[in-house]
Write a protein that holds these residues in place. Sequence first.
Motif, PDB file in Angstrom:
ATOM      1  N   LYS A  74       0.848  -1.192   0.000  1.00  0.00           N
ATOM      2  CA  LYS A  74       0.000   0.000   0.000  1.00  0.00           C
ATOM      3  C   LYS A  74       0.881   1.239   0.000  1.00  0.00           C
ATOM      4  CE  LYS A  74      -1.805   1.598   3.729  1.00  0.00           C
ATOM      5  NZ  LYS A  74      -2.604   1.883   4.939  1.00  0.00           N
ATOM      6  N   SER A  75       0.400   2.273  -0.665  1.00  0.00           N
ATOM      7  CA  SER A  75       1.075   3.568  -0.682  1.00  0.00           C
ATOM      8  C   SER A  75      -0.012   4.629  -0.671  1.00  0.00           C
ATOM      9  CB  SER A  75       1.955   3.715  -1.932  1.00  0.00           C
ATOM     10  OG  SER A  75       2.533   5.010  -1.996  1.00  0.00           O
ATOM     11  N   GLY A  76      -0.203   5.276   0.470  1.00  0.00           N
ATOM     12  CA  GLY A  76      -1.325   6.197   0.585  1.00  0.00           C
ATOM     13  C   GLY A  76      -2.626   5.440   0.399  1.00  0.00           C
ATOM     14  N   ASP A  77      -3.448   5.877  -0.543  1.00  0.00           N
ATOM     15  CA  ASP A  77      -4.717   5.214  -0.836  1.00  0.00           C
ATOM     16  C   ASP A  77      -4.601   4.223  -1.983  1.00  0.00           C
ATOM     17  OD1 ASP A  77      -6.141   6.555   1.158  1.00  0.00           O
ATOM     18  OD2 ASP A  77      -6.504   8.286  -0.141  1.00  0.00           O
ATOM     19  N   HIS A  78      -3.377   3.939  -2.412  1.00  0.00           N
ATOM     20  CA  HIS A  78      -3.174   2.959  -3.481  1.00  0.00           C
ATOM     21  C   HIS A  78      -2.797   1.606  -2.882  1.00  0.00           C
ATOM     22  CE1 HIS A  78      -1.938   0.958  -7.102  1.00  0.00           C
ATOM     23  NE2 HIS A  78      -0.710   0.800  -6.632  1.00  0.00           N
TER      24      HIS A  78
ATOM     25  N   TYR B  32       3.196   3.407  -6.721  1.00  0.00           N
ATOM     26  CA  TYR B  32       3.127   4.206  -5.494  1.00  0.00           C
ATOM     27  C   TYR B  32       2.671   5.618  -5.814  1.00  0.00           C
ATOM     28  CZ  TYR B  32       7.827   5.934  -6.840  1.00  0.00           C
ATOM     29  OH  TYR B  32       8.905   6.484  -7.502  1.00  0.00           O
ATOM     30  N   ILE B  33       2.277   6.320  -4.782  1.00  0.00           N
ATOM     31  CA  ILE B  33       1.858   7.708  -4.908  1.00  0.00           C
ATOM     32  C   ILE B  33       2.992   8.582  -4.398  1.00  0.00           C
ATOM     33  CG2 ILE B  33       0.203   9.441  -4.133  1.00  0.00           C
ATOM     34  CD1 ILE B  33      -1.882   7.226  -3.967  1.00  0.00           C
ATOM     35  N   GLU B  34       3.484   9.436  -5.255  1.00  0.00           N
ATOM     36  CA  GLU B  34       4.613  10.283  -4.872  1.00  0.00           C
ATOM     37  C   GLU B  34       4.258  11.125  -3.655  1.00  0.00           C
ATOM     38  OE1 GLU B  34       5.204  12.227  -8.669  1.00  0.00           O
ATOM     39  OE2 GLU B  34       7.040  11.059  -9.001  1.00  0.00           O
ATOM     40  N   GLY B  35       5.200  11.199  -2.724  1.00  0.00           N
ATOM     41  CA  GLY B  35       4.962  11.919  -1.481  1.00  0.00           C
ATOM     42  C   GLY B  35       4.457  11.029  -0.357  1.00  0.00           C
ATOM     43  N   GLU B  36       4.063   9.794  -0.679  1.00  0.00           N
ATOM     44  CA  GLU B  36       3.604   8.830   0.315  1.00  0.00           C
ATOM     45  C   GLU B  36       4.661   7.744   0.507  1.00  0.00           C
ATOM     46  OE1 GLU B  36       0.937   9.060   2.068  1.00  0.00           O
ATOM     47  OE2 GLU B  36      -0.429  10.375   0.945  1.00  0.00           O
ATOM     48  N   THR B  37       4.628   7.081   1.661  1.00  0.00           N
ATOM     49  CA  THR B  37       5.505   5.936   1.865  1.00  0.00           C
ATOM     50  C   THR B  37       4.894   4.703   1.194  1.00  0.00           C
ATOM     51  OG1 THR B  37       4.425   5.376   3.959  1.00  0.00           O
ATOM     52  CG2 THR B  37       6.367   6.825   4.056  1.00  0.00           C
TER      53      THR B  37
ATOM     54  N   PRO C  44       7.369   0.911   6.824  1.00  0.00           N
ATOM     55  CA  PRO C  44       6.981   1.870   5.784  1.00  0.00           C
ATOM     56  C   PRO C  44       8.209   2.687   5.382  1.00  0.00           C
ATOM     57  CG  PRO C  44       5.443   1.925   7.625  1.00  0.00           C
ATOM     58  CD  PRO C  44       6.613   1.110   8.068  1.00  0.00           C
TER      59      PRO C  44
END
Length: 369
Positions: free
Chosen positions: A105-109, A121-126, A139
């Motif tokens: 998982k990465s943020g809401d992804h 992944y979502i940039e800015g998220e772990t 994370p």
Amino acid sequence: MIRERSVRSVGISLLLTAMLASCGGSGGDNNSSGSAASGSVDANAGRESTPTTPTGSDDGSSGDPIVLEPIQPTGPTFDELLATSAEPNAFGTVLDSAVSGLRYKSGDHYGITDSDGTFGYIEGETVEFFIGDITIGAPIPPAARITPYEMARGDEQTALNIASFLQTLDNDADSDNGIQINDAVHTLAAGAAVDFSSAGWLTPVLEIYLDGSPPHSRRPDIDLLVFELTSATEAGARYMVSEDTAYAHLYFTFHDVIRTLGSDVKSVAEASTCQVDSHCKRFQLSNPTPYYACTHSTSLLYSEYDADIETMGRLAVDRDSLIDITGNLYYFARDPNWRESSLCITRVTLSRDICGESNHCEVTTSLWD
């Protein structure tokens, strides 16, 4: 195999009984707060889960093997989270061989790594990786390539623990053709938790090395968990691969990438053209095995006239990072009592770099040999 598991279940059942009693629970109460899986990791974001419980007699009298039973989810399943997942805006690869079937998982992804080990992944998220509810490492900031070393945040022992775990859970028990985590293992690992940190993973044993440092072995509860999880693989139940095996696999995997990156740098250098001798410069590639005295760095010729120096530098930095990781793991994984020494005799060759007839930089015949 069943007979062996039955024998082990006696000792483990007694261990679980003692643990439950120390927490104020009853050895016969499978819902006791002393269950080994009570602190399950939230791999599925809002999914509340009932801990996995071992079956078998708590007094150790039963010959039945301890097994892990799948939990019943009380919140969204991982498939449901996938269906509502946000779209990623960047991608990377998990490497210990390519690791496929790993949830993350990465943020809401939310996603599952593909056959190449690719994750979004979502940039800015772990980004956080899971097998069932077991968090693999911590994370971490996402990157184009994630290895057990990054998952461990640079702790060598934790990295080797993670590598051993992933390689052992491979569906066909052959990490050389890639590591595949199947759905049945995820299901069986629901409600489970593993501490991969150095202190949580290892337990001292009685023997003492000659230099006074105690060796370590894995805790029996971790070995048991791995044995049960691998029972859901195509290759069947088995215990953890050794730390040496895990390191050797990482070494060859990383060096395949190191060689590829070195070839890429060389291709960029050789594609450049020159007009005069003064355009010709040297680009030094780091020694891929600095812990061996008899290996050398590589010097590449390129023309500063039109070479893509930025790409060469980026590839070289990526290559150097893997060399550093391999070296760190090498010094940590080797036997502390092993001492090595070597003597290398090299021949110095003097030469001059010139712009050849094809407008590519070349090395002249040696001036002294």
